[in-house]
Design a protein around this motif. Structure first.
Motif, PDB file in Angstrom:
ATOM      1  N   TYR A 140       0.802  -1.225   0.000  1.00  0.00           N
ATOM      2  CA  TYR A 140       0.000   0.000   0.000  1.00  0.00           C
ATOM      3  C   TYR A 140       0.834   1.274   0.000  1.00  0.00           C
ATOM      4  O   TYR A 140       1.882   1.344   0.658  1.00  0.00           O
ATOM      5  CB  TYR A 140      -0.892   0.041   1.247  1.00  0.00           C
ATOM      6  CG  TYR A 140      -1.941  -1.035   1.269  1.00  0.00           C
ATOM      7  CD1 TYR A 140      -1.667  -2.288   1.807  1.00  0.00           C
ATOM      8  CD2 TYR A 140      -3.208  -0.806   0.739  1.00  0.00           C
ATOM      9  CE1 TYR A 140      -2.621  -3.286   1.815  1.00  0.00           C
ATOM     10  CE2 TYR A 140      -4.179  -1.785   0.756  1.00  0.00           C
ATOM     11  CZ  TYR A 140      -3.881  -3.022   1.290  1.00  0.00           C
ATOM     12  OH  TYR A 140      -4.844  -3.993   1.303  1.00  0.00           O
ATOM     13  N   ARG A 181      -3.894   4.823   5.317  1.00  0.00           N
ATOM     14  CA  ARG A 181      -3.521   3.882   4.265  1.00  0.00           C
ATOM     15  C   ARG A 181      -4.241   4.235   2.973  1.00  0.00           C
ATOM     16  O   ARG A 181      -5.420   4.604   2.997  1.00  0.00           O
ATOM     17  CB  ARG A 181      -3.917   2.460   4.679  1.00  0.00           C
ATOM     18  CG  ARG A 181      -3.454   1.378   3.740  1.00  0.00           C
ATOM     19  CD  ARG A 181      -3.849   0.000   4.240  1.00  0.00           C
ATOM     20  NE  ARG A 181      -5.231  -0.337   3.909  1.00  0.00           N
ATOM     21  CZ  ARG A 181      -5.762  -1.536   4.093  1.00  0.00           C
ATOM     22  NH1 ARG A 181      -5.029  -2.509   4.624  1.00  0.00           N
ATOM     23  NH2 ARG A 181      -7.027  -1.788   3.759  1.00  0.00           N
ATOM     24  N   GLY A 220      -5.840   2.694   0.098  1.00  0.00           N
ATOM     25  CA  GLY A 220      -6.375   1.497  -0.535  1.00  0.00           C
ATOM     26  C   GLY A 220      -6.600   1.739  -2.011  1.00  0.00           C
ATOM     27  O   GLY A 220      -6.558   2.877  -2.492  1.00  0.00           O
ATOM     28  N   ASP A 229      -8.554   4.262   3.320  1.00  0.00           N
ATOM     29  CA  ASP A 229      -9.522   3.364   3.940  1.00  0.00           C
ATOM     30  C   ASP A 229      -9.202   2.967   5.371  1.00  0.00           C
ATOM     31  O   ASP A 229     -10.061   2.396   6.049  1.00  0.00           O
ATOM     32  CB  ASP A 229      -9.703   2.106   3.077  1.00  0.00           C
ATOM     33  CG  ASP A 229      -8.427   1.287   2.929  1.00  0.00           C
ATOM     34  OD1 ASP A 229      -8.527   0.119   2.510  1.00  0.00           O
ATOM     35  OD2 ASP A 229      -7.328   1.815   3.218  1.00  0.00           O
TER      36      ASP A 229
END
Lengths: 107, 125
Positions: free
Chosen positions: B32, B98, B100, B113
């Motif tokens: 990620y 993060r 996503g 997300d």
């Protein structure tokens, strides 16, 4: 940089009301638009991604629509836990940018 | 459990430096991209900086460009934000988030997300 403008900045509504918040991008962003909910003292929570896709675990009363430069978040029947501030955010380009927020308050 | 935990905030004088950290757990960190987002007291969200999965690509808000540096250590599942030449207007709650992604029909869509609870930075004399 892409500017994101939300309207209204705040609104008063009652439980059960249908609520719509709009977000306009200063240039074309296709459907690279996300919506977040933030409650006081808490981190933001992702509701909608790619303009209209519902994040896992988010109630179906939340929906997103739009493309290009104009977008909307709709809450079909406002619940007590929905009183919060809502932000749109574009992920079409860097820098990522957020709208200024829309505070949904109890009428 | 997927989790992000920020640390390193504090009170610093104008012109000073701080290094924020974000410890990730519960997911494969190097799958990620990651972001720092801040929120000044009583204000909205402001994206500060982002980094791709391997650190090869970074981006900054104009307000911090040249003063802040984002980095990551995938071996330690950690994200960092080095903040130099701090100003009063940098006072905020700093979140790690993060990035996503989904790839429907070969088109990438990105979103934040997973968020940490934030760490507070106060710049004051």
């Amino acid at each position: 940089d892409i500017q994101m403008t939300q309207s209204p900045s705040s609104l008063s509504a009652s439980v059960g009301d249908r609520v719509t918040i709009t977000c306009r991008a200063s240039q074309y962003i296709s459907n690279h638009l996300n919506w977040y909910q933030q409650k006081p003292g808490k981190a933001p929570k992702l509701l909608i991604y790619a303009a209209s896709s519902l994040q896992s675990g988010v109630p179906s009363r939340f929906s997103g629509s739009g493309s290009a430069t104009d977008f909307a978040l709709t809450i079909s029947s406002l619940q007590p836990e929905d009183f919060a501030t809502y932000y749109c955010q574009q992920s079409y380009s860097t820098p990522r940018t957020f709208g200024q927020g829309t505070k949904v308050e109890l009428k | 459990e997927v989790q992000l935990v920020e640390s390193g905030g504090g009170v610093v004088r104008p012109g000073g430096s701080l290094r924020l950290s974000c410890a990730a757990s519960g997911f494969t960190f190097d799958d990620y991209g990651m972001n720092w987002v801040r929120q000044a007291p009583g204000k909205g969200l402001e994206w500060v900086s982002g980094i791709n999965w391997n650190g090869g690509s970074t981006g900054y808000a104009d307000s911090v460009k040249g003063r802040f540096t984002i980095s990551r250590d995938n071996a330690k599942n950690s994200l960092y934000l080095q903040m130099n030449s701090l100003r009063a207007e940098d006072t905020a709650l700093y979140y790690c988030a993060r990035e996503g992604w989904v790839v429907p029909a070969s088109k990438y869509f990105y979103y934040m997300d997973v968020w940490g609870k934030g760490t507070t930075v106060t710049v004051s004399s």
